[in-house]
Design a protein around this motif. Sequence first.
Motif, PDB file in Angstrom:
ATOM      1  N   ARG A  43      40.835   4.002  72.597  1.00 25.81           N
ATOM      2  CA  ARG A  43      40.754   4.052  74.037  1.00 25.81           C
ATOM      3  C   ARG A  43      39.756   5.109  74.477  1.00 25.81           C
ATOM      4  N   ARG A  44      39.834   6.238  73.832  1.00 27.42           N
ATOM      5  CA  ARG A  44      38.926   7.314  74.190  1.00 27.42           C
ATOM      6  C   ARG A  44      37.491   6.899  73.995  1.00 27.42           C
ATOM      7  N   ARG A  45      37.285   6.166  72.917  1.00 26.98           N
ATOM      8  CA  ARG A  45      35.914   5.841  72.577  1.00 26.98           C
ATOM      9  C   ARG A  45      35.226   5.064  73.668  1.00 26.98           C
ATOM     10  N   ARG A  46      36.046   4.364  74.447  1.00 24.86           N
ATOM     11  CA  ARG A  46      35.425   3.484  75.419  1.00 24.86           C
ATOM     12  C   ARG A  46      34.540   4.223  76.402  1.00 24.86           C
ATOM     13  N   ALA A  47      35.008   5.396  76.836  1.00 21.53           N
ATOM     14  CA  ALA A  47      34.247   6.111  77.836  1.00 21.53           C
ATOM     15  C   ALA A  47      32.907   6.527  77.268  1.00 21.53           C
ATOM     16  N   LEU A  48      32.947   7.004  76.056  1.00 19.97           N
ATOM     17  CA  LEU A  48      31.706   7.414  75.417  1.00 19.97           C
ATOM     18  C   LEU A  48      30.794   6.213  75.304  1.00 19.97           C
ATOM     19  N   ALA A  49      31.389   5.100  74.928  1.00 19.39           N
ATOM     20  CA  ALA A  49      30.618   3.874  74.765  1.00 19.39           C
ATOM     21  C   ALA A  49      30.015   3.447  76.091  1.00 19.39           C
ATOM     22  N   ALA A  50      30.797   3.588  77.152  1.00 19.87           N
ATOM     23  CA  ALA A  50      30.304   3.175  78.461  1.00 19.87           C
ATOM     24  C   ALA A  50      29.087   4.003  78.829  1.00 19.87           C
ATOM     25  N   ALA A  51      29.170   5.289  78.530  1.00 22.44           N
ATOM     26  CA  ALA A  51      28.046   6.147  78.849  1.00 22.44           C
ATOM     27  C   ALA A  51      26.832   5.755  78.027  1.00 22.44           C
ATOM     28  N   LEU A  52      27.091   5.458  76.769  1.00 22.87           N
ATOM     29  CA  LEU A  52      25.988   5.057  75.902  1.00 22.87           C
ATOM     30  C   LEU A  52      25.321   3.809  76.424  1.00 22.87           C
ATOM     31  N   SER A  53      26.138   2.847  76.818  1.00 18.00           N
ATOM     32  CA  SER A  53      25.504   1.602  77.227  1.00 18.00           C
ATOM     33  C   SER A  53      24.881   1.761  78.605  1.00 18.00           C
ATOM     34  N   ALA A  54      25.443   2.670  79.425  1.00 16.21           N
ATOM     35  CA  ALA A  54      24.814   2.908  80.719  1.00 16.21           C
ATOM     36  C   ALA A  54      23.400   3.428  80.501  1.00 16.21           C
TER      37      ALA A  54
ATOM     38  N   ALA B 129      24.688   7.369  86.480  1.00 16.35           N
ATOM     39  CA  ALA B 129      25.691   8.397  86.757  1.00 16.35           C
ATOM     40  C   ALA B 129      27.068   7.836  86.490  1.00 16.35           C
ATOM     41  N   LEU B 130      27.980   8.711  86.149  1.00 12.05           N
ATOM     42  CA  LEU B 130      29.378   8.326  85.983  1.00 12.05           C
ATOM     43  C   LEU B 130      30.168   8.929  87.138  1.00 12.05           C
ATOM     44  N   HIS B 131      31.157   8.167  87.629  1.00 13.05           N
ATOM     45  CA  HIS B 131      31.957   8.637  88.762  1.00 13.05           C
ATOM     46  C   HIS B 131      33.425   8.590  88.417  1.00 13.05           C
ATOM     47  N   GLY B 132      34.179   9.487  89.003  1.00 14.96           N
ATOM     48  CA  GLY B 132      35.636   9.408  88.949  1.00 14.96           C
ATOM     49  C   GLY B 132      36.150   9.269  87.531  1.00 14.96           C
ATOM     50  N   LYS B 133      37.063   8.318  87.348  1.00 11.82           N
ATOM     51  CA  LYS B 133      37.728   8.127  86.058  1.00 11.82           C
ATOM     52  C   LYS B 133      36.713   8.045  84.898  1.00 11.82           C
ATOM     53  N   ALA B 134      35.604   7.363  85.120  1.00 10.02           N
ATOM     54  CA  ALA B 134      34.623   7.203  84.053  1.00 10.02           C
ATOM     55  C   ALA B 134      33.971   8.531  83.702  1.00 10.02           C
ATOM     56  N   ALA B 135      33.999   9.477  84.649  1.00  5.73           N
ATOM     57  CA  ALA B 135      33.374  10.775  84.410  1.00  5.73           C
ATOM     58  C   ALA B 135      34.382  11.781  83.869  1.00  5.73           C
ATOM     59  N   ALA B 136      35.639  11.358  83.692  1.00  2.84           N
ATOM     60  CA  ALA B 136      36.658  12.284  83.197  1.00  2.84           C
ATOM     61  C   ALA B 136      36.285  12.763  81.800  1.00  2.84           C
ATOM     62  N   CYS B 137      36.402  14.074  81.594  1.00  3.77           N
ATOM     63  CA  CYS B 137      36.039  14.652  80.298  1.00  3.77           C
ATOM     64  C   CYS B 137      36.838  13.991  79.176  1.00  3.77           C
ATOM     65  N   ALA B 138      38.129  13.688  79.471  1.00  2.67           N
ATOM     66  CA  ALA B 138      39.031  13.159  78.444  1.00  2.67           C
ATOM     67  C   ALA B 138      38.506  11.856  77.851  1.00  2.67           C
ATOM     68  N   GLY B 139      37.772  11.084  78.642  1.00  3.19           N
ATOM     69  CA  GLY B 139      37.249   9.808  78.171  1.00  3.19           C
ATOM     70  C   GLY B 139      36.388   9.980  76.939  1.00  3.19           C
ATOM     71  N   CYS B 140      35.602  11.043  76.884  1.00  7.03           N
ATOM     72  CA  CYS B 140      34.729  11.279  75.735  1.00  7.03           C
ATOM     73  C   CYS B 140      35.290  12.314  74.782  1.00  7.03           C
ATOM     74  N   HIS B 141      35.835  13.391  75.352  1.00  5.99           N
ATOM     75  CA  HIS B 141      36.269  14.495  74.481  1.00  5.99           C
ATOM     76  C   HIS B 141      37.708  14.327  74.009  1.00  5.99           C
ATOM     77  N   GLY B 142      38.363  13.266  74.460  1.00  5.36           N
ATOM     78  CA  GLY B 142      39.726  13.018  74.006  1.00  5.36           C
ATOM     79  C   GLY B 142      40.756  13.645  74.915  1.00  5.36           C
ATOM     80  N   ARG B 143      41.928  13.017  74.968  1.00  6.04           N
ATOM     81  CA  ARG B 143      42.956  13.520  75.878  1.00  6.04           C
ATOM     82  C   ARG B 143      43.483  14.872  75.462  1.00  6.04           C
ATOM     83  N   SER B 144      43.427  15.160  74.165  1.00  6.51           N
ATOM     84  CA  SER B 144      43.864  16.482  73.734  1.00  6.51           C
ATOM     85  C   SER B 144      42.661  17.375  73.481  1.00  6.51           C
TER      86      SER B 144
END
Lengths: 203, 542
Positions: B8-19, B81-96
């Motif tokens: 799940r976490r990987r998705r945000a990183l992936a989204a940024a990559l594909s953006a 640019a990433l906004h809101g939920k997509a810009a959350a640090c946890a998306g890339c750096h992990g929830r913990s």
Amino acid sequence: MRRAALLLAAALALALPCASPAAEPVPDRTPARIGGSPAGDDAAAAAYFTDTELIDQDGRARRFYTDLLRGRKVLIHFAFTSCKGACPTMAANLARVQALLGKRAGKEVAILTITVDPVNDTPKVLKRFAAKFSAGDGWRFLTGTPDSVEKVLGRLGGLTKKPDEHTSTLLIGDVTTGMWLKTVATERPETIVQLVDHINDKP
Amino acid sequence: MGHLVTKRRRRALAAALSALGLAAALKGAAAVRDAPAPAPAGPASCAELSPAALRGRRIFHHGALASGEPVEGRLGASGAALHGKAAACAGCHGRSGDGTSEGGVAAPPLTPEQLFAADRAGGAYTAETLAIAVRDGRAPAARELHLVMPRYRLDRAHLDDLHAYLRCVGRDADPDVSPEALRLGAALPLTGRFAAAGAAARDVLAAAFAEVNAQGGVFRRRLELVVADSEDTLDGAAATSRLLDQRVFALVGSVWSGDGDAAARLAADEVPLVGPLGSGLPASDPGDGVVFHLQPGLDTLARVAVAHLAAAPAPTGAGALLVVHPAGPRGDAFLRGARSEALRRGLPAPVSFPFEPGRFDAAAAADAAARLRPRAVLLAGEGDELSRWLAAPSPSATRPRPALYAPAFLMRRDPGSLRLAAAARLLLVHASPTDEAERLDLLSLSSFLERHRVPPRHTAFQASAYAAARVLVEALKRAGAHLTRPGLVAALEELRGFDPGPGPAITFGRNRRVGAYGASLTGVDPASNDVSPVSAWVEVVP
């Protein structure tokens, strides 16, 4: 005929997961011929591959052997759409293969991308994915119930426990002659087409 | 358990990559960091976060400021640019905060051990250097950070909040989670017309939790049931709001209509609801959100009916399908299911016969069927539509009547209705399996009830509540000891074919909030009027 089917099963089993797509070894330019029977046996092939039902990106039901394989050459590749590492590179590569095949793509040579993550990769999701690579009629993106997909992947040696462990294997087969070989989906498109053309050549 | 969250976490990183459109180009561009350095002296306590850290926490996990305003981060000079939920640090750096990697790009760990270690290469981060990294993309010692690390437009005050939180990331508890207990809510009708059913469901939930607690709870946390009375309704909105005020961690087996402010609040607070009760089958899969349904949607029932029909050879001259359904979202979902499955199987497009809910004219519908001569009729409704259809004189008495499919919950089980159903060759579509395994599941539910001295009544309600509790407990176990609501949602999304006892096996996914895509069929035997299985559980693809 029995022998051929067993040979094929063993051969396809060899096509099991490469580690990670990122750590892909340099593609082998002379992929091993991994099986086949000189006199293609339709009944044996049908029994081996089965008519398990898969659903394509247009939401249509397809019988695996009868509708997707029979009477053609096929390129079979495994993917899951949420994989953003090297996976899009592989699909992009196949898009070039599709272009090189031109009119032959479809009836003569089918490209089949089978998801290893059927729960998340619904036909709708696959449709969006396919559109990114301008996939035409000859390129089917396939999902199904988890059981069906597992069955088909099992037959093809692409079975993975988790989507992340997917294989970057590309299977090339001539279903009519029963010749199959495997390479990597990142192989040069020209080489892939050459393999398709010469799959039945004597070594 | 770790792997359950990575994807799940990987998705945000992936989204940024594909953006950035850089996925391929970046392969191997950033090196994966080594394991974290030995832990430095941690902050005194992270059990209770300071107000600043709480604000930082919101930015980290939700990409939102305390005001609710979304944060924004630009990806390099690309303009993306990433906004809101997509810009959350946890998306890339992990929830913990322990980092993720994808496609050769690694978002490094941001744990206190990592950022604030005294022996860190380039020196420990300070509020000052962290601000520069997050705002300008420059790490200590003037190292330019990878383009995938967004450059955030944040005021210094917000950056200081982040700094406060990063001293606790990975060690903080969800404010509504204590090490000893977990409060789980259910809105149930305890007074009024449905009081007996509400009490029955409450007793089952309480017994299910008691059983877990007797074995030490989940990660040593006792499960506490908090019930709010929904009074004379199966709607639950007001009671749900009260439960949210009481900060329950999640809702389970709670009555739910999906409407109004409570739905909005549930979504905004990201409080998962597992196994809503009382609203019947969902119309279709909402695809996202925090409500996890355990029963198939009406669209799926229609799909299974069509798939069953398509598997039989078409009689010569067979017409299209006729779908008789209430106008409105629920009937439309049923129609949609029938249409897409017919298309999938190369059947002619089904014909729609809508009626105003509550104003079903059986004679008119039978007329339409006589004119169309359909191969089969699919009937949906919410009340007595099926009884009235069966009772309506068939205008085509000379011809064999078309096959008839209807959701099983519409069927009345009195001998008269069963006789009519047999004559009409009615096939009932069930939201649950009807096989031997299901019978055994119901038996073991009875012995569970007996063990806990819960009188068996309103068995369907009790079975649903039991399954809801089982699914929730399973997901809590998988979510791990460091429990958060997003972690619970991720654990639910990872369930594959989980058997909760009664009812279908449960599979959720990233865009799947309905746990079962299938149904089973029964028919009524004309000789005995017995209802017996016609088809085992049939899975369909959405």
